[in-house]
Motif scaffolding. Structure first.
Motif, PDB file in Angstrom:
ATOM      1  N   SER A 113       0.922  -1.126  -0.239  1.00  0.00           N
ATOM      2  CA  SER A 113      -0.016  -0.107  -0.362  1.00  0.00           C
ATOM      3  C   SER A 113       0.417   1.187   0.350  1.00  0.00           C
ATOM      4  CB  SER A 113      -0.850   0.113   0.699  1.00  0.00           C
ATOM      5  OG  SER A 113      -1.560  -1.422   1.381  1.00  0.00           O
ATOM      6  N   ASP A 151       5.954  -2.422 -12.057  1.00  0.00           N
ATOM      7  CA  ASP A 151       6.051  -4.399 -11.075  1.00  0.00           C
ATOM      8  C   ASP A 151       6.579  -4.690 -11.386  1.00  0.00           C
ATOM      9  OD1 ASP A 151       5.216  -3.402 -14.731  1.00  0.00           O
ATOM     10  OD2 ASP A 151       3.566  -4.917 -14.080  1.00  0.00           O
ATOM     11  N   ASP A 208       1.349 -10.773 -11.002  1.00  0.00           N
ATOM     12  CA  ASP A 208      -0.063 -10.563 -11.182  1.00  0.00           C
ATOM     13  C   ASP A 208      -0.698  -9.937  -9.745  1.00  0.00           C
ATOM     14  OD1 ASP A 208      -0.805 -11.964 -13.434  1.00  0.00           O
ATOM     15  OD2 ASP A 208      -1.944 -13.339 -12.041  1.00  0.00           O
ATOM     16  N   ASP A 209       0.053 -10.169  -8.446  1.00  0.00           N
ATOM     17  CA  ASP A 209       0.296  -9.281  -7.164  1.00  0.00           C
ATOM     18  C   ASP A 209       1.066  -7.714  -7.650  1.00  0.00           C
ATOM     19  OD1 ASP A 209      -0.308 -11.149  -5.772  1.00  0.00           O
ATOM     20  OD2 ASP A 209       1.468 -11.997  -5.275  1.00  0.00           O
ATOM     21  N   THR A 210       1.985  -7.398  -7.584  1.00  0.00           N
ATOM     22  CA  THR A 210       2.671  -6.392  -8.054  1.00  0.00           C
ATOM     23  C   THR A 210       1.594  -5.295  -9.272  1.00  0.00           C
ATOM     24  OG1 THR A 210       4.404  -7.008  -9.890  1.00  0.00           O
ATOM     25  CG2 THR A 210       5.135  -7.223  -7.383  1.00  0.00           C
ATOM     26  N   HIS A 211       1.154  -6.380 -10.254  1.00  0.00           N
ATOM     27  CA  HIS A 211       0.377  -5.576 -11.160  1.00  0.00           C
ATOM     28  C   HIS A 211      -0.608  -5.001 -10.415  1.00  0.00           C
ATOM     29  CE1 HIS A 211      -0.401  -4.299 -15.125  1.00  0.00           C
ATOM     30  NE2 HIS A 211      -1.437  -4.564 -15.050  1.00  0.00           N
ATOM     31  N   GLY A 212      -1.648  -5.589  -9.917  1.00  0.00           N
ATOM     32  CA  GLY A 212      -2.598  -5.227  -9.112  1.00  0.00           C
ATOM     33  C   GLY A 212      -2.560  -4.479  -8.438  1.00  0.00           C
ATOM     34  N   LEU A 213      -1.770  -4.106  -7.703  1.00  0.00           N
ATOM     35  CA  LEU A 213      -1.195  -3.041  -6.475  1.00  0.00           C
ATOM     36  C   LEU A 213      -0.712  -2.109  -7.614  1.00  0.00           C
ATOM     37  CD1 LEU A 213       1.560  -5.178  -4.064  1.00  0.00           C
ATOM     38  CD2 LEU A 213      -0.225  -4.364  -3.752  1.00  0.00           C
ATOM     39  N   ARG A 241      -1.881  -1.223 -10.051  1.00  0.00           N
ATOM     40  CA  ARG A 241      -3.151  -0.235 -10.761  1.00  0.00           C
ATOM     41  C   ARG A 241      -3.942   0.573  -9.351  1.00  0.00           C
ATOM     42  NH1 ARG A 241      -5.687  -0.575 -15.579  1.00  0.00           N
ATOM     43  NH2 ARG A 241      -7.525   0.088 -14.170  1.00  0.00           N
ATOM     44  N   GLU A 242      -3.197   0.267  -7.537  1.00  0.00           N
ATOM     45  CA  GLU A 242      -4.047   0.374  -6.656  1.00  0.00           C
ATOM     46  C   GLU A 242      -2.986   1.803  -6.451  1.00  0.00           C
ATOM     47  OE1 GLU A 242      -6.392   0.365  -3.683  1.00  0.00           O
ATOM     48  OE2 GLU A 242      -7.006  -1.660  -5.511  1.00  0.00           O
ATOM     49  N   ARG A 266       2.862  -3.651 -18.523  1.00  0.00           N
ATOM     50  CA  ARG A 266       1.784  -3.071 -20.175  1.00  0.00           C
ATOM     51  C   ARG A 266       2.129  -2.197 -21.086  1.00  0.00           C
ATOM     52  NH1 ARG A 266      -3.991  -0.147 -18.285  1.00  0.00           N
ATOM     53  NH2 ARG A 266      -4.362   0.321 -20.296  1.00  0.00           N
ATOM     54  N   ARG A 318     -10.548   5.835  -9.505  1.00  0.00           N
ATOM     55  CA  ARG A 318     -10.793   4.637  -9.820  1.00  0.00           C
ATOM     56  C   ARG A 318     -11.628   4.283 -10.920  1.00  0.00           C
ATOM     57  NH1 ARG A 318      -9.871  -0.393  -6.722  1.00  0.00           N
ATOM     58  NH2 ARG A 318      -9.614   1.055  -4.968  1.00  0.00           N
TER      59      ARG A 318
END
Lengths: 369, 369
Positions: free
Chosen positions: A85, A114, A127-132, A134-135, A157, A359
């Motif tokens: 976070s 990422d 996938d974890d770091t890519h999701g983070l 975006r957050e 990306r 978002r």
């Protein structure tokens, strides 16, 4: 670095950092009174983070101000390694980038690495770091950047744009260079070894000089870029370095995403902020109230005061009042902590609202693929 | 490799290669009579390059034939490092890939590693290698691949697809692994160090097992991939290795793009072929005609004969006639060279016509970006 009792690299910050010594060791320039006056003059106003030495050091900032004076464009680039976070330590260079955009009308690029965090953290998947990523991007966008002049880049990306530039840089960096700069060894994975060239690539995403506001721990990447720049016929990136936001515990090092009790996160609720600050924030107060009233507290080591100074209290007069009251003993540590909790809750409440609003519109900030 | 008088790595092939010793050193499996019968049975016919030991070694070819027998799909991947013009040594695995596509109905991916050659060659720019990649692709397409089942990949152009897979691989390969496998050192640039993971990524571009026809010099890349495969939960790539086409001069090493007199290029004219073969092709003949007539020539060291055997004369009966005539002394070296010149000119004349026809339709073979 056996001659110092602190370590500052992109992946490790430990010990009580002596920033004077760091300037010497890294070979950067202090932002002195003349440079401060110059950037304030060019911007048409000052910024509390500059005045208070939160941004304390630079490389070639003068050449960026020269370009601006000659009406030649420059652009701004900053970023984040998405390993968890966002905390307020991360926001420091982004808030400053926003100010640069407002004052100089410049393009701002925001890189989310990422790939780097996947290479660096054993337990995180891509996938974890890519999701983070975006957050984390929501926290960036929530600061109010101009969508027309802002591009968010996620390494995997947007690699189509980054890789050919990274290749130009990578050809001129050898393994020994990365060993000397980052302390890499035979056990370092080849993704990590190559990665620095992806971070360098962002310096050349536009055909103009770049100014990079960044935590000083990221400086080593761009030392390599600056060495390579003349070899590939491109300008050296200019840097403006901020100090590391100390952890709540106040000892050495920096706020860490991996220790929730070391930092105030952008998504913390007022109750969480109150609990953390009251429980963990290192105090500059005296052992008992009587002594505190008599001798006063020490704001220079008090983490609550430092968070106000570095981030939550832009108003110099109000900050001076707090300092005076705490130093004189009229304000107790509990009262100082309450001020921080109040200011942080207020700031982050508004931030969280803008963060959720961001978002739906995040894709509007993304660089074209 | 101080215990041998030859070197075989992806970037260096020197000395007289002892292929028996290489199988032992690399830890591959010889294609024995049983395996030869098995692949011929599965394909419904043989291929002269298999029968004649041009493809001599493999890794896990049996598992691919198992998959095929169980009607599970596999795919084929091969490629080229675009450092110069295509010569017939490059065509060997591609011709075999075409046969695999015809016999097994499989997808074929063709990777052009413009990044690798940029990293490896001091004097080549990325524009150079990217341009060469397109020229090399014409030679591939000219072999008559099925456009519906064929995808050409250029690393920098398709990096969006390759990089996230490469990252998975790269996390499990460290610098020491690349030192042990490729002999890399402190002076090796970080693009080269990372690159092997881009080559590995192609093994996982489809969710099926892959069979890779390739020059044996490329084996080290996939040794690393095979070590990593179980760590990322993917199948090990299967390989089928061809020997290196010897240079015209017949000594050790391989044909080289950088020495125009060492190789027959796909764009050579009949006059150029005749001149090179007559001037440079190492002869297995005797010092004078009388002795040659009496003792016969040695086809096993004669480069013209070897080129016929390895590439230009698929017909076993005709090849046997040449061998017999040359060995018995009834055919002189000049006559053998004329046969090679004629067959090569004929083959390459038709190839050059298809190559030019391919120019307009190349984009139809490219993988989507």
């Amino acid at each position: 670095m056996p001659d110092d009792d602190f370590v500052v690299t992109p992946w490790r910050v430990e010990g009580q950092i002596d920033y004077d010594r760091l300037i010497e060791k890294f070979g950067t320039r202090r932002i002195d009174a003349a440079m401060l006056a110059r950037i304030e003059g060019a911007a048409g106003e000052g910024h509390f983070m500059l005045r208070r030495g939160v941004f304390f050091s630079h490389r070639d900032l003068g050449s960026i101000l020269d370009a601006h004076a000659a009406r030649r464009p420059f652009f701004v680039y900053t970023g984040r390694g998405p390993s968890g976070s966002t905390h307020i330590g991360h926001l420091v260079p982004w808030v400053f980038a926003k100010w640069l955009q407002d004052r100089f009308g410049v393009m701002v690029y925001f890189q989310l690495t990422d790939d780097e965090k996947f290479f660096a953290k054993r337990d995180l998947t891509l996938d974890d770091t890519h999701g983070l990523a975006r957050e984390n991007a929501l926290d960036f966008v929530a600061l109010g950047f101009d969508p027309k002049r802002t591009r968010v880049v996620i390494d995997t990306r947007h690699i189509r744009h980054l890789y050919p530039i990274a290749a130009q840089v990578a050809k001129h960096i050898n393994f020994s260079n990365t060993r000397a700069t980052f302390g890499f060894g035979g056990e370092t994975n080849i993704g990590m070894i190559f990665y620095t060239s992806i971070q360098s690539a962002m310096c050349y995403i536009e055909d103009a000089p770049v100014l990079i506001p960044l935590g000083v721990d990221q400086d080593p990447h761009f030392r390599l870029t600056r060495d390579v720049a003349p070899l590939i016929g491109r300008p050296k990136p200019a840097l403006i370095h901020n100090v590391m936001m100390p952890p709540l515990q106040g000892a050495g090092g920096k706020m860490g995403s991996s220790d929730p009790n070391s930092a105030i996160f952008t998504t913390d609720t007022p109750a969480e902020i109150r609990k953390k600050v009251n429980k963990y924030a290192f105090s500059g107060g005296r052992p008992d109230v009587a002594e505190h009233r008599r001798l006063g507290g020490n704001p220079d080591v008090d983490v609550s005061y430092q968070y106000l100074r570095m981030f939550f209290e832009p108003d110099d007069a109000r900050l001076a009042e707090v300092r005076e009251a705490y130093s004189s003993g009229s304000m107790l540590t509990g009262e100082l902590k309450s001020i921080l909790v109040e200011r942080a809750s207020e700031y982050l409440g508004a931030h969280q609202q803008r963060r959720e609003e961001a978002r739906g519109g995040l894709d509007g900030y993304m660089m074209a693929e």
